[in-house]
Write an enzyme that holds these catalytic residues in place. Structure first.
Site, PDB file in Angstrom:
ATOM      1  CE1 TYR A 157      -3.568   2.696   0.761  1.00 57.71           C
ATOM      2  CE2 TYR A 157      -2.079   3.398   2.502  1.00 57.71           C
ATOM      3  CZ  TYR A 157      -3.179   3.628   1.708  1.00 57.71           C
ATOM      4  OH  TYR A 157      -3.905   4.790   1.852  1.00 57.71           O
ATOM      5  CE  LYS A 161      -3.438   5.659  -1.495  1.00 60.55           C
ATOM      6  NZ  LYS A 161      -4.395   6.503  -2.246  1.00 60.55           N
TER       7      LYS A 161
HETATM    8  N1  NAD Z   1      -8.599   6.430   5.698  1.00 62.33           N
HETATM    9  C1  NAD Z   1      -7.291   6.693   5.858  1.00 62.33           C
HETATM   10  O1  NAD Z   1      -6.746   6.562   6.974  1.00 62.33           O
HETATM   11  C2  NAD Z   1      -6.489   7.158   4.690  1.00 62.33           C
HETATM   12  C3  NAD Z   1      -5.212   7.692   4.939  1.00 62.33           C
HETATM   13  C4  NAD Z   1      -4.445   8.118   3.873  1.00 62.33           C
HETATM   14  C5  NAD Z   1      -4.941   8.033   2.581  1.00 62.33           C
HETATM   15  N2  NAD Z   1      -6.164   7.514   2.369  1.00 62.33           N
HETATM   16  C6  NAD Z   1      -6.635   7.428   0.989  1.00 62.33           C
HETATM   17  O2  NAD Z   1      -7.805   8.209   0.851  1.00 62.33           O
HETATM   18  C7  NAD Z   1      -8.611   7.665  -0.174  1.00 62.33           C
HETATM   19  C8  NAD Z   1     -10.027   7.458   0.347  1.00 62.33           C
HETATM   20  O3  NAD Z   1      -9.955   6.557   1.422  1.00 62.33           O
HETATM   21  P1  NAD Z   1     -11.148   6.365   2.456  1.00 62.33           P
HETATM   22  O4  NAD Z   1     -10.518   6.162   3.764  1.00 62.33           O
HETATM   23  O5  NAD Z   1     -12.164   7.421   2.270  1.00 62.33           O
HETATM   24  O6  NAD Z   1     -11.683   4.944   1.978  1.00 62.33           O
HETATM   25  P2  NAD Z   1     -13.153   4.397   1.646  1.00 62.33           P
HETATM   26  O7  NAD Z   1     -13.000   2.931   1.499  1.00 62.33           O
HETATM   27  O8  NAD Z   1     -14.134   4.926   2.624  1.00 62.33           O
HETATM   28  O9  NAD Z   1     -13.463   5.059   0.225  1.00 62.33           O
HETATM   29  C9  NAD Z   1     -12.774   4.643  -0.933  1.00 62.33           C
HETATM   30  C10 NAD Z   1     -13.716   4.766  -2.115  1.00 62.33           C
HETATM   31  O10 NAD Z   1     -13.008   4.373  -3.303  1.00 62.33           O
HETATM   32  C11 NAD Z   1     -13.895   3.550  -4.074  1.00 62.33           C
HETATM   33  N3  NAD Z   1     -13.146   2.669  -4.953  1.00 62.33           N
HETATM   34  C12 NAD Z   1     -12.330   1.654  -4.595  1.00 62.33           C
HETATM   35  N4  NAD Z   1     -11.866   1.036  -5.682  1.00 62.33           N
HETATM   36  C13 NAD Z   1     -12.405   1.681  -6.753  1.00 62.33           C
HETATM   37  C14 NAD Z   1     -12.291   1.505  -8.150  1.00 62.33           C
HETATM   38  N5  NAD Z   1     -11.561   0.509  -8.684  1.00 62.33           N
HETATM   39  N6  NAD Z   1     -12.966   2.352  -8.977  1.00 62.33           N
HETATM   40  C15 NAD Z   1     -13.741   3.341  -8.449  1.00 62.33           C
HETATM   41  N7  NAD Z   1     -13.880   3.550  -7.127  1.00 62.33           N
HETATM   42  C16 NAD Z   1     -13.211   2.733  -6.296  1.00 62.33           C
HETATM   43  C17 NAD Z   1     -14.676   2.772  -3.035  1.00 62.33           C
HETATM   44  O11 NAD Z   1     -15.863   2.213  -3.571  1.00 62.33           O
HETATM   45  C18 NAD Z   1     -14.928   3.827  -1.985  1.00 62.33           C
HETATM   46  O12 NAD Z   1     -16.128   4.542  -2.230  1.00 62.33           O
HETATM   47  C19 NAD Z   1      -7.924   6.378  -0.634  1.00 62.33           C
HETATM   48  O13 NAD Z   1      -7.145   6.664  -1.774  1.00 62.33           O
HETATM   49  C20 NAD Z   1      -7.035   6.044   0.550  1.00 62.33           C
HETATM   50  O14 NAD Z   1      -5.925   5.264   0.181  1.00 62.33           O
HETATM   51  C21 NAD Z   1      -6.966   7.084   3.390  1.00 62.33           C
END
Ligand code: NAD
Length: 253
Positions: A157, A161
């Site tokens: 992961y 990123k």
């Molecule tokens: N939550 C955290 O702690 C965190 C920290 C750093 C970065 N992020 C990043 O932030 C972003 C959002 O994360 P989140 O925590 O809101 O997660 P989440 O799982 O709540 O939301 C992710 C969304 O992406 C969609 N998705 C996944 N695969 C997909 C695809 N192939 N095509 C279209 N849509 C797709 C999912 O359906 C979901 O709605 C991600 O890129 C994640 O890596 C999250």
């Protein structure tokens, strides 16, 4: 102050977590949003929540598409431009996570993480750039604190990123001539369905490692990341490009 009055935004990952909070925030500030995700139900809920906000003059159009499906991305970006009458801002939020020790890391894990997190982001950048205006266009890509900070059991992961971050910095450099800004944003831990998933910390892992990399502020709310995305996408950040916007509650210190 509606910083996004008349601004047309293409947003991925809008069905949940940070993407949903971003849709709500930008709609509340007046944006017209074209929201993409694989979850039809989640998109409908996001659109309903945005519409229910009392100060949400912006409209949301939803489209079910997989960011790893190249023809679907090409079609979604073109339809977004057609529907909204152009695209001013692209926000890539769609992403997936996997926590696993190196001993059990698989090629499928690596392919999935890089496919959604990097390839999906890159495809939407390429396609949206056909429509983003020189001088004012903006791309915000969601990287992660894991791109620049060691996170145990998150090698794949974190690497995906790190790739999003590197991709974004080079794209920002490439687009300086067009004066299209590219801002990678790196959240620390955020309280979303992703981090609440039962397999976030598989049995047997030493979760004690994680306490050492967490913020004393605790996990962020998705709204706190959405506000940073809104800043990055707005004219308030007009001199901000090609630099990682870390929103980590001090976890990096
Ligand atoms: N939550 C955290 O702690 C965190 C920290 C750093 C970065 N992020 C990043 O932030 C972003 C959002 O994360 P989140 O925590 O809101 O997660 P989440 O799982 O709540 O939301 C992710 C969304 O992406 C969609 N998705 C996944 N695969 C997909 C695809 N192939 N095509 C279209 N849509 C797709 C999912 O359906 C979901 O709605 C991600 O890129 C994640 O890596 C999250």
């Amino acid at each position: 102050m509606n910083r996004f009055d008349g601004v047309k935004v293409l947003l991925t990952g809008a069905a949940s977590g940070i993407g949903r909070a971003t849709a709500r925030r930008l709609a509340a500030e007046g944006a017209a949003i074209y929201a993409v995700d694989v979850s039809e139900q989640g998109l409908a809920e996001t659109a309903a929540q945005a519409a229910a906000q009392t100060n949400a003059p912006g409209a949301i159009t939803t489209r079910v598409a997989d960011v790893t499906d190249e023809p679907a991305v090409i079609a979604a970006a073109a339809d977004a431009a057609d529907t909204l009458g152009g695209i001013d801002v692209l926000v890539n939020v769609a992403g997936v996570h996997k926590t696993t020790p190196i001993e059990t890391l698989t090629v499928d894990d690596l392919n999935r993480l890089f496919s959604v997190n990097l390839v999906g982001t890159a495809l939407f950048c390429r396609e949206a750039l056909k429509f983003l205006p020189d001088g004012t266009g903006v791309i915000v890509n969601t990287a992660s604190l894991a791109a620049t900070q060691g996170n145990p059991y998150m090698t794949a992961y974190a690497a995906s990123k790190g790739a999003v971050l590197a991709f974004s910095l080079s794209l920002a450099a490439e687009l300086t001539g067009r004066r299209v800004r590219v801002v990678p944003i790196s959240p620390g831990a955020v309280d979303t369905p992703l981090t609440r998933a039962p397999d976030m910390f598989p049995d047997g892992l030493d979760v004690g490692y994680f306490t050492k990399i967490r913020s004393y502020f605790g996990a962020a709310d998705p709204e706190q990341i959405a506000s940073a995305i809104a800043f990055a996408a707005s004219s308030d950040a007009a001199y901000f490009t090609g630099a990682d916007l870390r929103v980590d509650g001090g976890a990096h210190t």
